[in-house]
Design a protein around this motif. Sequence first.
Motif, PDB file in Angstrom:
ATOM      1  N   GLN A 214       0.845  -1.187   0.000  1.00 45.61           N
ATOM      2  CA  GLN A 214       0.000   0.000   0.000  1.00 45.61           C
ATOM      3  C   GLN A 214       0.889   1.249   0.000  1.00 45.61           C
ATOM      4  OE1 GLN A 214      -3.071  -0.388  -0.403  1.00 45.61           O
ATOM      5  NE2 GLN A 214      -3.835  -2.189   0.638  1.00 45.61           N
ATOM      6  N   PRO A 215       0.402   2.374  -0.514  1.00 46.23           N
ATOM      7  CA  PRO A 215       1.209   3.604  -0.500  1.00 46.23           C
ATOM      8  C   PRO A 215       1.592   4.043   0.910  1.00 46.23           C
ATOM      9  CG  PRO A 215      -0.625   3.825  -2.022  1.00 46.23           C
ATOM     10  CD  PRO A 215      -0.863   2.556  -1.250  1.00 46.23           C
ATOM     11  N   THR A 216       0.630   4.021   1.834  1.00 42.61           N
ATOM     12  CA  THR A 216       0.894   4.421   3.217  1.00 42.61           C
ATOM     13  C   THR A 216       0.256   3.408   4.153  1.00 42.61           C
ATOM     14  OG1 THR A 216      -1.101   5.737   3.633  1.00 42.61           O
ATOM     15  CG2 THR A 216       0.685   6.823   2.436  1.00 42.61           C
ATOM     16  N   THR A 217       0.603   3.530   5.424  1.00 38.05           N
ATOM     17  CA  THR A 217       0.046   2.618   6.425  1.00 38.05           C
ATOM     18  C   THR A 217      -1.428   2.904   6.676  1.00 38.05           C
ATOM     19  OG1 THR A 217       0.817   4.139   8.154  1.00 38.05           O
ATOM     20  CG2 THR A 217       2.268   2.312   7.572  1.00 38.05           C
ATOM     21  N   ARG A 218      -1.919   4.058   6.223  1.00 44.77           N
ATOM     22  CA  ARG A 218      -3.323   4.423   6.448  1.00 44.77           C
ATOM     23  C   ARG A 218      -4.233   3.952   5.321  1.00 44.77           C
ATOM     24  NH1 ARG A 218      -0.167   8.738   7.293  1.00 44.77           N
ATOM     25  NH2 ARG A 218      -0.706   9.594   5.243  1.00 44.77           N
ATOM     26  N   CYS A 219      -3.657   3.450   4.242  1.00 41.57           N
ATOM     27  CA  CYS A 219      -4.466   3.016   3.090  1.00 41.57           C
ATOM     28  C   CYS A 219      -5.131   1.674   3.376  1.00 41.57           C
ATOM     29  CB  CYS A 219      -3.585   2.907   1.843  1.00 41.57           C
ATOM     30  SG  CYS A 219      -2.925   4.490   1.269  1.00 41.57           S
ATOM     31  N   LEU A 220      -6.381   1.558   2.950  1.00 41.82           N
ATOM     32  CA  LEU A 220      -7.145   0.327   3.154  1.00 41.82           C
ATOM     33  C   LEU A 220      -7.555  -0.255   1.816  1.00 41.82           C
ATOM     34  CD1 LEU A 220      -9.541   1.500   6.026  1.00 41.82           C
ATOM     35  CD2 LEU A 220      -7.341   0.330   6.264  1.00 41.82           C
ATOM     36  N   SER A 221      -7.761  -1.559   1.791  1.00 37.26           N
ATOM     37  CA  SER A 221      -8.258  -2.214   0.584  1.00 37.26           C
ATOM     38  C   SER A 221      -9.731  -1.864   0.393  1.00 37.26           C
ATOM     39  CB  SER A 221      -8.084  -3.733   0.700  1.00 37.26           C
ATOM     40  OG  SER A 221      -8.930  -4.241   1.728  1.00 37.26           O
TER      41      SER A 221
END
Length: 297
Positions: A214-221
């Motif tokens: 994922q781009p960042t740790t905050r991104c979700l599927s």
Amino acid sequence: MELQGKARTSRCPVAWPAAWRSQTLDEWEQRDSGAAPVAADPSEESDGTSADGLWELPVEPAERRPECSRCSRPQKVCLCPFLPVHPLHISTHLYIIQHPAEESKVLRTVPLLAACLPQDKCKVKIGRRFSEERDPELSTVCRRSGTLILYPGAEAANLEEFILDSPIYPSTIIIIDGTWSQAKDIFYKNSLFRLPKQVQLNTSVSSQYVIRTQPTTRCLSTLECAAVALSILEKSSYIQETLLRPLQALCSFQLQHGAQVRLSKEHLLRNGLYPKPMPKNKRKLRKMQLLMNSVKI
């Protein structure tokens, strides 16, 4: 890069003349240099070393493994035991706008999401461009006052705060399924998707989809976004727990069979672990720098 990869693996549709196929690399080099071609030794043709016959060999199509009709996974690794026995009862209508490239990915999450919800409550629209002429149903949905679209940005309202102040409780939510660049392209190049109220999730939950970067740790599927959004709209944490169960099982199975945990690009950059050279393109380099500084992009 994707086009180059396809070019290497696809078969050329042109049927080359046999006279061209029988020429060796040396003959082509001699032709380019202007030298007279060297006559082929008849003994080489009679010893059976010519590769001409390979061109006429039949190509057997790759056989796909039988898939489960419910979870769309290969039957040997079916995830139905982790799905709810009956589809979840929800009042919210969910529309998934899926980029065509996602449809062929093996580890996609949308089939698992759709398998958990009633068919009349979860609809998947595949494409990159949508208009009133191409999809009257979607156009009607986007024009309703109770429709939301989940896409982060400066103009997006926090979903939890929005439903508290909204005079009309949302009945439909639209989620775009694709990479971040694909989702951005779909959102900004389809005027229909700027008609609904734009909302985003303000959550500190880290993605459990650890087998994809994922781009960042905050991104979700997509499945995780739908799980969080539906749990907020339906006011039920059980919905989120139920929708995440097959995703957890999928990742667990893949990790047990050779897959590795994929850290976010943000984490790799900030810790000096990013394996690729920094891009020379100024726009891409700027994005990398924003990720390193934990700036939302």
